[in-house]
Design a protein around this motif. Structure first.
Motif, PDB file in Angstrom:
ATOM      1  N   LEU A 191       0.849  -1.190   0.000  1.00 25.00           N
ATOM      2  CA  LEU A 191       0.000   0.000   0.000  1.00 25.00           C
ATOM      3  C   LEU A 191       0.886   1.242   0.000  1.00 25.00           C
ATOM      4  O   LEU A 191       1.993   1.232   0.542  1.00 25.00           O
ATOM      5  N   LEU A 192       0.379   2.309  -0.589  1.00 25.08           N
ATOM      6  CA  LEU A 192       1.099   3.595  -0.601  1.00 25.08           C
ATOM      7  C   LEU A 192       0.174   4.703  -0.131  1.00 25.08           C
ATOM      8  O   LEU A 192      -0.956   4.819  -0.615  1.00 25.08           O
ATOM      9  N   THR A 193       0.655   5.506   0.815  1.00 22.84           N
ATOM     10  CA  THR A 193       0.000   6.762   1.186  1.00 22.84           C
ATOM     11  C   THR A 193       1.009   7.886   1.000  1.00 22.84           C
ATOM     12  O   THR A 193       2.111   7.826   1.547  1.00 22.84           O
ATOM     13  N   GLU A 194       0.644   8.903   0.218  1.00 23.00           N
ATOM     14  CA  GLU A 194       1.513  10.070   0.046  1.00 23.00           C
ATOM     15  C   GLU A 194       0.900  11.281   0.730  1.00 23.00           C
ATOM     16  O   GLU A 194      -0.240  11.650   0.447  1.00 23.00           O
ATOM     17  N   HIS A 195       1.660  11.891   1.613  1.00 21.41           N
ATOM     18  CA  HIS A 195       1.217  13.139   2.248  1.00 21.41           C
ATOM     19  C   HIS A 195       1.556  14.330   1.364  1.00 21.41           C
ATOM     20  O   HIS A 195       0.846  15.327   1.360  1.00 21.41           O
ATOM     21  N   GLY A 196       2.643  14.230   0.667  1.00 19.09           N
ATOM     22  CA  GLY A 196       2.999  15.194  -0.380  1.00 19.09           C
ATOM     23  C   GLY A 196       3.461  14.375  -1.572  1.00 19.09           C
ATOM     24  O   GLY A 196       3.692  13.172  -1.450  1.00 19.09           O
ATOM     25  N   ILE A 197       3.608  14.977  -2.717  1.00 24.96           N
ATOM     26  CA  ILE A 197       4.073  14.240  -3.889  1.00 24.96           C
ATOM     27  C   ILE A 197       5.599  14.256  -3.870  1.00 24.96           C
ATOM     28  O   ILE A 197       6.239  15.242  -4.225  1.00 24.96           O
ATOM     29  N   TYR A 198       6.181  13.147  -3.420  1.00 28.52           N
ATOM     30  CA  TYR A 198       7.616  13.036  -3.149  1.00 28.52           C
ATOM     31  C   TYR A 198       8.464  13.444  -4.348  1.00 28.52           C
ATOM     32  O   TYR A 198       9.425  14.214  -4.214  1.00 28.52           O
ATOM     33  N   SER A 199       8.113  12.927  -5.532  1.00 32.60           N
ATOM     34  CA  SER A 199       8.940  13.202  -6.710  1.00 32.60           C
ATOM     35  C   SER A 199       8.916  14.679  -7.077  1.00 32.60           C
ATOM     36  O   SER A 199       9.937  15.253  -7.477  1.00 32.60           O
ATOM     37  N   ARG A 200       7.777  15.331  -6.907  1.00 28.23           N
ATOM     38  CA  ARG A 200       7.695  16.769  -7.199  1.00 28.23           C
ATOM     39  C   ARG A 200       8.523  17.565  -6.190  1.00 28.23           C
ATOM     40  O   ARG A 200       9.178  18.560  -6.547  1.00 28.23           O
ATOM     41  N   GLU A 201       8.485  17.147  -4.925  1.00 29.39           N
ATOM     42  CA  GLU A 201       9.269  17.852  -3.900  1.00 29.39           C
ATOM     43  C   GLU A 201      10.763  17.718  -4.174  1.00 29.39           C
ATOM     44  O   GLU A 201      11.527  18.673  -4.023  1.00 29.39           O
ATOM     45  N   ARG A 202      11.197  16.486  -4.581  1.00 34.12           N
ATOM     46  CA  ARG A 202      12.620  16.298  -4.902  1.00 34.12           C
ATOM     47  C   ARG A 202      13.013  17.130  -6.124  1.00 34.12           C
ATOM     48  O   ARG A 202      14.113  17.664  -6.185  1.00 34.12           O
ATOM     49  N   GLU A 203      12.111  17.232  -7.087  1.00 35.73           N
ATOM     50  CA  GLU A 203      12.401  18.043  -8.280  1.00 35.73           C
ATOM     51  C   GLU A 203      12.643  19.497  -7.890  1.00 35.73           C
ATOM     52  O   GLU A 203      13.602  20.131  -8.366  1.00 35.73           O
ATOM     53  N   GLU A 204      11.801  20.033  -7.020  1.00 31.39           N
ATOM     54  CA  GLU A 204      11.975  21.419  -6.580  1.00 31.39           C
ATOM     55  C   GLU A 204      13.311  21.605  -5.874  1.00 31.39           C
ATOM     56  O   GLU A 204      14.009  22.610  -6.074  1.00 31.39           O
ATOM     57  N   GLU A 205      13.685  20.630  -5.043  1.00 27.09           N
ATOM     58  CA  GLU A 205      14.961  20.719  -4.325  1.00 27.09           C
ATOM     59  C   GLU A 205      16.145  20.663  -5.291  1.00 27.09           C
ATOM     60  O   GLU A 205      17.110  21.422  -5.148  1.00 27.09           O
ATOM     61  N   ILE A 206      16.076  19.766  -6.257  1.00 22.46           N
ATOM     62  CA  ILE A 206      17.196  19.586  -7.182  1.00 22.46           C
ATOM     63  C   ILE A 206      17.386  20.816  -8.055  1.00 22.46           C
ATOM     64  O   ILE A 206      18.518  21.239  -8.323  1.00 22.46           O
ATOM     65  N   ILE A 207      16.305  21.429  -8.484  1.00 16.37           N
ATOM     66  CA  ILE A 207      16.408  22.640  -9.305  1.00 16.37           C
ATOM     67  C   ILE A 207      17.179  23.729  -8.553  1.00 16.37           C
ATOM     68  O   ILE A 207      17.986  24.456  -9.138  1.00 16.37           O
ATOM     69  N   ARG A 208      16.959  23.814  -7.234  1.00 15.11           N
ATOM     70  CA  ARG A 208      17.630  24.855  -6.436  1.00 15.11           C
ATOM     71  C   ARG A 208      18.984  24.415  -5.894  1.00 15.11           C
ATOM     72  O   ARG A 208      19.749  25.245  -5.406  1.00 15.11           O
ATOM     73  N   ALA A 209      19.283  23.102  -5.963  1.00 16.27           N
ATOM     74  CA  ALA A 209      20.448  22.561  -5.264  1.00 16.27           C
ATOM     75  C   ALA A 209      21.765  22.982  -5.908  1.00 16.27           C
ATOM     76  O   ALA A 209      21.901  23.007  -7.138  1.00 16.27           O
ATOM     77  N   HIS A 210      22.746  23.290  -5.060  1.00 17.66           N
ATOM     78  CA  HIS A 210      24.091  23.617  -5.539  1.00 17.66           C
ATOM     79  C   HIS A 210      24.958  22.370  -5.653  1.00 17.66           C
ATOM     80  O   HIS A 210      25.967  22.376  -6.358  1.00 17.66           O
ATOM     81  N   TRP A 211      24.590  21.297  -4.943  1.00 15.18           N
ATOM     82  CA  TRP A 211      25.432  20.095  -4.936  1.00 15.18           C
ATOM     83  C   TRP A 211      25.273  19.270  -6.214  1.00 15.18           C
ATOM     84  O   TRP A 211      26.096  18.388  -6.479  1.00 15.18           O
ATOM     85  N   VAL A 212      24.230  19.543  -7.005  1.00 21.50           N
ATOM     86  CA  VAL A 212      24.012  18.793  -8.244  1.00 21.50           C
ATOM     87  C   VAL A 212      24.614  19.571  -9.414  1.00 21.50           C
ATOM     88  O   VAL A 212      24.247  20.724  -9.656  1.00 21.50           O
ATOM     89  N   GLN A 213      25.530  18.948 -10.143  1.00 22.24           N
ATOM     90  CA  GLN A 213      26.094  19.604 -11.320  1.00 22.24           C
ATOM     91  C   GLN A 213      24.992  19.835 -12.359  1.00 22.24           C
ATOM     92  O   GLN A 213      24.137  18.962 -12.567  1.00 22.24           O
ATOM     93  N   PRO A 214      24.988  20.974 -13.016  1.00 21.06           N
ATOM     94  CA  PRO A 214      23.924  21.278 -13.988  1.00 21.06           C
ATOM     95  C   PRO A 214      23.714  20.179 -15.028  1.00 21.06           C
ATOM     96  O   PRO A 214      22.584  19.904 -15.426  1.00 21.06           O
TER      97      PRO A 214
END
Length: 470
Positions: free
Chosen positions: A192-215
């Motif tokens: 079973l899966l319960t999502e409180h937020g949409i995990y993949s969308r939240e990670r996408e937002e973080e990665i777009i702003r992240a400095h540790w990820v090379q462009p």
């Protein structure tokens, strides 16, 4: 029933919405046994639980992401790779819907060592093809280390020993979703899966702003987390979300609509509904019940309050909650000092919210991303209207969803929009009688739609249905 709850970066290590929800669920279902299969970032946190563990938790299995880095290559010779295994590994590396059953057979059943594989000729051949196709102008060493850091935690999840349970209920996608897929594969029990937020969308937002990820690799990291979500969306027997817009997003991302349903959050309404309103004292006290983390955007809240303070001298802000990110917390404290707001912003830390609420006129939440925040439900139940950013389910909570005729219980502002947040707070400060009117609307809405006992009944039904169909 023996229910395995799978959690990532939350209960029982930290406070916050998902952790509070989990603790309430376990305590409300005393007739069931719970196994906690929990993922934390650092092995040094082993056994350091924020919560007192309920008696019906019969097992806690901890998995730490940094332990993946400690896996030593073994001396066993890798089995000769079949074509379907090479294809699954290539798709995994390319984040293109790999055959997870083939990968599970390789790393779960055959016991292939992840570290040995990532140093093997087979891996290098697959990686070389990817570099030639997608990263011809990126140094090979950069691609190698990026892909290794991307894949190692996933392969580590696939090799985990699976605890016994009647079902595996993951509270997000991501690495926790892969553990759930592993549990279902090994035991044949429902997932079973319960999502409180949409995990993949939240990670996408973080990665777009992240400095540790090379462009050059940002797109690949984003695809990676969508791939992890797809794995559990495809294999879960039932998928729940907290509100309609989240369910529609899950379906857009590939979830089968026939598996999807909504189970809204619920709170212990009686704990909050009789909290007396604050007596008039010449100060308008605003509270943020929030953990200190970047996704909660405390800095925009502080800037917005500074803007409000330039227009009104009779306001005070209380930030109630623990610290998730020490560095960010220091930045927030320094910002308060720089803006000269030390006398006007109180960092109260972890408090008894029901007691502290007696001092508060209204609450604020400035998150960049949310699901269905419990802090807003609790504030409304206590007849305190809210200012929130327009994220997650906040619009439904403040203005009502389909069929809700109660009215407006607060004001919305765009996320990260300091002027908009300040303007919404200023509107809320104008009239005590309007605040009381909105607070009463909020109380009625929570009473009608967001009571804890209703939520528990729906999850009970979900569990029974899953077991009966297995």
């Amino acid at each position: 029933m023996r229910i395995c709850l799978i959690l990532e970066g939350s209960y029982p290590y930290t406070h916050g919405g998902v952790s509070s929800w989990t603790n309430q669920m376990i305590n409300a279902m005393k007739e069931h046994e719970f196994v906690l299969w929990v993922i934390g970032p650092r092995a040094k946190d082993k056994g350091k639980f924020f919560y007192k563990i309920p008696k019906n938790v019969v097992e806690i299995k901890e998995v730490f992401l940094d332990d993946a880095l400690r896996i030593k290559p073994d001396k066993k010779k890798l089995p000769l790779m079949k074509d379907e295994e090479k294809e699954a590994l290539k798709d995994l590396l390319d984040c293109e819907h790999p055959n997870w059953e083939v990968l599970l057979e390789l790393f779960q059943d055959k016991g292939v060592n992840p570290s040995s594989f990532l140093m093997s000729q087979e891996f290098l051949e697959v990686l070389q093809k990817l570099c030639d196709e997608k990263y011809p102008y990126v140094p090979f060493a950069n691609t190698f280390h990026t892909m290794r850091s991307m894949l190692l935690p996933v392969l580590y999840m696939l090799m985990q020993d699976v605890p016994k349970a009647d079902m595996y209920h993951t509270i997000c996608t991501g690495y926790a979703g892969i553990l759930a897929v592993t549990g279902g594969y090994k035991t044949g029990k429902p997932v079973l899966l319960t999502e409180h937020g949409i995990y993949s969308r939240e990670r996408e937002e973080e990665i777009i702003r992240a400095h540790w990820v090379q462009p050059a690799f940002k797109r690949q990291w984003i695809k990676f987390f969508y791939m992890l979500s797809d794995a559990i969306y495809t294999r879960a027997a039932k998928i729940t979300s907290l509100f309609d817009r989240a369910m529609k997003t899950q379906i857009e991302l590939g979830a089968d609509p026939s598996k999807c349903s909504i189970i809204s959050n619920g709170i212990a309404y009686e704990r909050f509904c009789n909290i007396p309103l604050k007596a008039e004292n010449g100060i308008i006290d605003i509270a943020a019940v929030v953990r200190i983390a970047q996704i909660k955007d405390i800095k925009s809240m502080i800037y917005a309050f500074h803007e409000l303070k330039s227009k009104r001298s009779d306001v005070r802000l209380h930030i109630l909650g623990g610290v998730d990110e020490e560095e960010y917390n220091e930045e927030c404290i320094n910002l308060v000092d720089t803006l000269g707001l030390n006398d006007d912003i109180i960092f109260a830390g972890q408090v008894d919210v029901t007691e502290y609420m007696k001092k508060i006129d209204f609450t604020i939440l400035t998150s960049i991303s949310e699901g269905q925040p419990l802090s807003v439900l609790e504030s409304l139940a206590a007849r305190r209207p809210c200012v929130t950013t327009d994220v997650g389910c906040c619009r439904d909570l403040l203005e009502g969803g389909p069929g809700d005729q109660f009215g407006v219980a607060g004001y919305l502002a765009p996320p990260m929009h300091r002027e908009g947040i300040a303007h919404a707070m200023e509107r809320m400060c104008r009239s005590r009688s309007e605040r009381e009117k909105m607070g009463e609307i909020g109380r009625k809405r929570v009473d009608a739609y967001y009571r804890h006992e209703n939520m528990i009944k729906l999850y009970e039904d979900l569990y029974k249905s899953a077991v009966n169909k297995s």
